[in-house]
Design a protein around this motif. Structure first.
Motif, PDB file in Angstrom:
ATOM      1  N   GLY A 111      -9.158   5.097   9.536  1.00 31.30           N
ATOM      2  CA  GLY A 111      -8.858   6.081   8.502  1.00 31.30           C
ATOM      3  C   GLY A 111      -7.490   6.698   8.689  1.00 31.30           C
ATOM      4  N   GLU A 112      -7.145   6.988   9.952  1.00 30.00           N
ATOM      5  CA  GLU A 112      -5.824   7.538  10.238  1.00 30.00           C
ATOM      6  C   GLU A 112      -4.723   6.515   9.940  1.00 30.00           C
ATOM      7  N   LEU A 113      -5.021   5.240  10.170  1.00 31.15           N
ATOM      8  CA  LEU A 113      -4.056   4.195   9.836  1.00 31.15           C
ATOM      9  C   LEU A 113      -3.819   4.128   8.335  1.00 31.15           C
ATOM     10  N   LEU A 114      -4.890   4.277   7.566  1.00 33.18           N
ATOM     11  CA  LEU A 114      -4.740   4.285   6.111  1.00 33.18           C
ATOM     12  C   LEU A 114      -3.917   5.491   5.664  1.00 33.18           C
ATOM     13  N   LEU A 115      -4.169   6.647   6.263  1.00 31.43           N
ATOM     14  CA  LEU A 115      -3.372   7.833   5.946  1.00 31.43           C
ATOM     15  C   LEU A 115      -1.902   7.583   6.260  1.00 31.43           C
ATOM     16  N   LEU A 116      -1.635   6.961   7.404  1.00 31.33           N
ATOM     17  CA  LEU A 116      -0.260   6.648   7.790  1.00 31.33           C
ATOM     18  C   LEU A 116       0.412   5.791   6.724  1.00 31.33           C
ATOM     19  N   VAL A 117      -0.274   4.752   6.288  1.00 29.98           N
ATOM     20  CA  VAL A 117       0.291   3.823   5.293  1.00 29.98           C
ATOM     21  C   VAL A 117       0.487   4.518   3.953  1.00 29.98           C
ATOM     22  N   GLN A 118      -0.552   5.169   3.468  1.00 31.89           N
ATOM     23  CA  GLN A 118      -0.481   5.798   2.153  1.00 31.89           C
ATOM     24  C   GLN A 118       0.498   6.967   2.137  1.00 31.89           C
ATOM     25  N   ASN A 119       0.579   7.701   3.245  1.00 33.34           N
ATOM     26  CA  ASN A 119       1.531   8.814   3.295  1.00 33.34           C
ATOM     27  C   ASN A 119       2.959   8.335   3.080  1.00 33.34           C
ATOM     28  N   SER A 120       3.298   7.202   3.685  1.00 35.61           N
ATOM     29  CA  SER A 120       4.665   6.695   3.555  1.00 35.61           C
ATOM     30  C   SER A 120       4.960   6.326   2.102  1.00 35.61           C
ATOM     31  N   HIS A 172      -3.400  13.095   9.077  1.00 35.66           N
ATOM     32  CA  HIS A 172      -4.179  13.920   8.154  1.00 35.66           C
ATOM     33  C   HIS A 172      -3.389  15.173   7.783  1.00 35.66           C
ATOM     34  N   ARG A 173      -2.764  15.794   8.759  1.00 35.44           N
ATOM     35  CA  ARG A 173      -1.933  16.971   8.485  1.00 35.44           C
ATOM     36  C   ARG A 173      -0.786  16.607   7.545  1.00 35.44           C
ATOM     37  N   ASP A 174      -0.199  15.436   7.756  1.00 34.61           N
ATOM     38  CA  ASP A 174       0.899  14.992   6.887  1.00 34.61           C
ATOM     39  C   ASP A 174       0.416  14.813   5.449  1.00 34.61           C
ATOM     40  N   GLY A 219      -6.985   3.574  -2.366  1.00 28.44           N
ATOM     41  CA  GLY A 219      -6.568   4.875  -2.857  1.00 28.44           C
ATOM     42  C   GLY A 219      -7.690   5.893  -2.812  1.00 28.44           C
ATOM     43  N   ARG A 220      -8.886   5.482  -3.198  1.00 23.57           N
ATOM     44  CA  ARG A 220     -10.027   6.395  -3.182  1.00 23.57           C
ATOM     45  C   ARG A 220     -10.428   6.742  -1.748  1.00 23.57           C
ATOM     46  N   THR A 221     -10.343   5.765  -0.844  1.00 20.22           N
ATOM     47  CA  THR A 221     -10.638   6.041   0.565  1.00 20.22           C
ATOM     48  C   THR A 221      -9.626   7.020   1.142  1.00 20.22           C
ATOM     49  N   TYR A 222      -8.378   6.865   0.752  1.00 23.46           N
ATOM     50  CA  TYR A 222      -7.318   7.790   1.194  1.00 23.46           C
ATOM     51  C   TYR A 222      -7.657   9.223   0.798  1.00 23.46           C
ATOM     52  N   LEU A 223      -8.110   9.404  -0.435  1.00 22.97           N
ATOM     53  CA  LEU A 223      -8.452  10.748  -0.902  1.00 22.97           C
ATOM     54  C   LEU A 223      -9.637  11.310  -0.126  1.00 22.97           C
ATOM     55  N   ARG A 224     -10.620  10.471   0.196  1.00 25.95           N
ATOM     56  CA  ARG A 224     -11.757  10.928   1.004  1.00 25.95           C
ATOM     57  C   ARG A 224     -11.298  11.333   2.397  1.00 25.95           C
ATOM     58  N   GLU A 225     -10.391  10.550   2.965  1.00 30.40           N
ATOM     59  CA  GLU A 225      -9.869  10.894   4.296  1.00 30.40           C
ATOM     60  C   GLU A 225      -9.127  12.224   4.264  1.00 30.40           C
ATOM     61  N   MET A 226      -8.395  12.469   3.184  1.00 31.74           N
ATOM     62  CA  MET A 226      -7.694  13.748   3.046  1.00 31.74           C
ATOM     63  C   MET A 226      -8.681  14.908   3.050  1.00 31.74           C
ATOM     64  N   LEU A 227      -9.808  14.732   2.349  1.00 34.62           N
ATOM     65  CA  LEU A 227     -10.789  15.808   2.226  1.00 34.62           C
ATOM     66  C   LEU A 227     -11.628  15.979   3.483  1.00 34.62           C
ATOM     67  N   PHE A 228     -12.049  14.876   4.081  1.00 30.34           N
ATOM     68  CA  PHE A 228     -13.054  14.944   5.137  1.00 30.34           C
ATOM     69  C   PHE A 228     -12.560  14.484   6.506  1.00 30.34           C
ATOM     70  N   GLY A 229     -11.310  14.071   6.602  1.00 28.15           N
ATOM     71  CA  GLY A 229     -10.778  13.630   7.889  1.00 28.15           C
ATOM     72  C   GLY A 229     -10.560  14.795   8.843  1.00 28.15           C
ATOM     73  N   ASP A 230     -10.187  14.445  10.056  1.00 31.55           N
ATOM     74  CA  ASP A 230      -9.953  15.443  11.108  1.00 31.55           C
ATOM     75  C   ASP A 230      -8.624  16.142  10.868  1.00 31.55           C
ATOM     76  N   PRO A 231      -8.629  17.446  10.561  1.00 32.92           N
ATOM     77  CA  PRO A 231      -7.374  18.147  10.272  1.00 32.92           C
ATOM     78  C   PRO A 231      -6.460  18.278  11.477  1.00 32.92           C
ATOM     79  N   GLU A 232      -6.984  17.967  12.660  1.00 37.10           N
ATOM     80  CA  GLU A 232      -6.152  18.027  13.863  1.00 37.10           C
ATOM     81  C   GLU A 232      -5.327  16.762  14.070  1.00 37.10           C
ATOM     82  N   GLU A 233      -5.678  15.700  13.339  1.00 35.52           N
ATOM     83  CA  GLU A 233      -4.938  14.447  13.482  1.00 35.52           C
ATOM     84  C   GLU A 233      -3.630  14.520  12.701  1.00 35.52           C
ATOM     85  N   PRO A 234      -2.537  14.011  13.274  1.00 38.81           N
ATOM     86  CA  PRO A 234      -1.218  14.202  12.653  1.00 38.81           C
ATOM     87  C   PRO A 234      -1.074  13.594  11.266  1.00 38.81           C
TER      88      PRO A 234
END
Length: 208
Positions: free
Chosen positions: A62-71, A129-131, A112-127
């Motif tokens: 999930g954090e890897l997906l956030l990394l990719v989508q954030n960029s 996710h914070r990004d 894209g939908r998984t990314y949005l779920r990770e934003m809502l429910f992921g660990d806010p302490e992970e970098p």
């Protein structure tokens, strides 16, 4: 430059180079196969690193997906800001910010939908996710800047309206009922809701 400084500089360059390889590998694999069908081992192999090293940069898939989508989101938001700056009509300028974000999110719908779920429910302490949350705030701030072109709109009102528009955009992208909707369908729906929120005067702003 001291040897210690050279060593630190080399380490930072190596870290950045590995991060770029990981991002590129994950982006390609997620794009081709979808996030659910890709393993962290496959990403590590494609990036030519060990899984232990991979987890230093992202602890979960999930954090890897956030990394990719954030960029991708960073680039989309930049395009949106630039387009809004060239658009006089307030509602059109708001949609100029929204459009590339929606297009980015819908490049691969499940991802894209998984990314949005990770934003809502992921660990806010992970970098990463914070990004992602920071990018959401930046989107709202960009919309506030557009709404504040109307001098009759105060900061609190603009902030509240921008937050609502952002929520409309994210719910529209995440909703199961919209899985089959095209980008243009989503944008039309978001625009209709934003127009109700902002009222006719925002639509006429360019003519005043």
């Amino acid at each position: 430059m001291s040897l210690a400084s050279k060593s630190v500089g080399r380490r930072e360059r190596n870290k950045q180079e590995k991060l770029e390889r990981i991002t590129a590998a994950a982006k390609e694999l997620f794009s081709v196969h979808g996030v659910d069908e890709v393993t962290t081992q496959q990403i590590a192999d494609k990036a030519d690193i060990g899984t232990g090293t991979l987890f230093l940069y992202a602890k979960t898939k999930g954090e890897l997906l956030l990394l990719v989508q954030n960029s991708s989101y960073v680039d989309a938001l930049e395009r949106g800001r630039a387009a809004a700056g060239k658009t006089l009509d307030v509602l059109d300028a708001v949609m100029a910010i929204v459009r590339p974000v929606v297009e980015c999110n819908r490049t691969q719908i499940d991802n894209g939908r998984t990314y949005l779920r990770e934003m809502l429910f992921g660990d806010p302490e992970e970098p990463h996710h914070r990004d992602a949350l920071a990018l959401s705030v930046e989107t709202e701030e960009a919309i506030v800047g557009v709404l504040r072109r109307d001098e009759s709109v105060g900061e609190p009102e603009a902030v509240a309206q921008a937050r609502i528009i952002s929520a409309i955009m994210f719910v529209s992208m995440a909703a199961t009922v919209n899985i089959g909707s095209s980008v243009e369908d989503l944008l039309q729906d978001i625009r209709r809701q934003a127009e109700v929120l902002l009222g006719p005067k925002k639509k006429r702003q360019a003519d005043t």
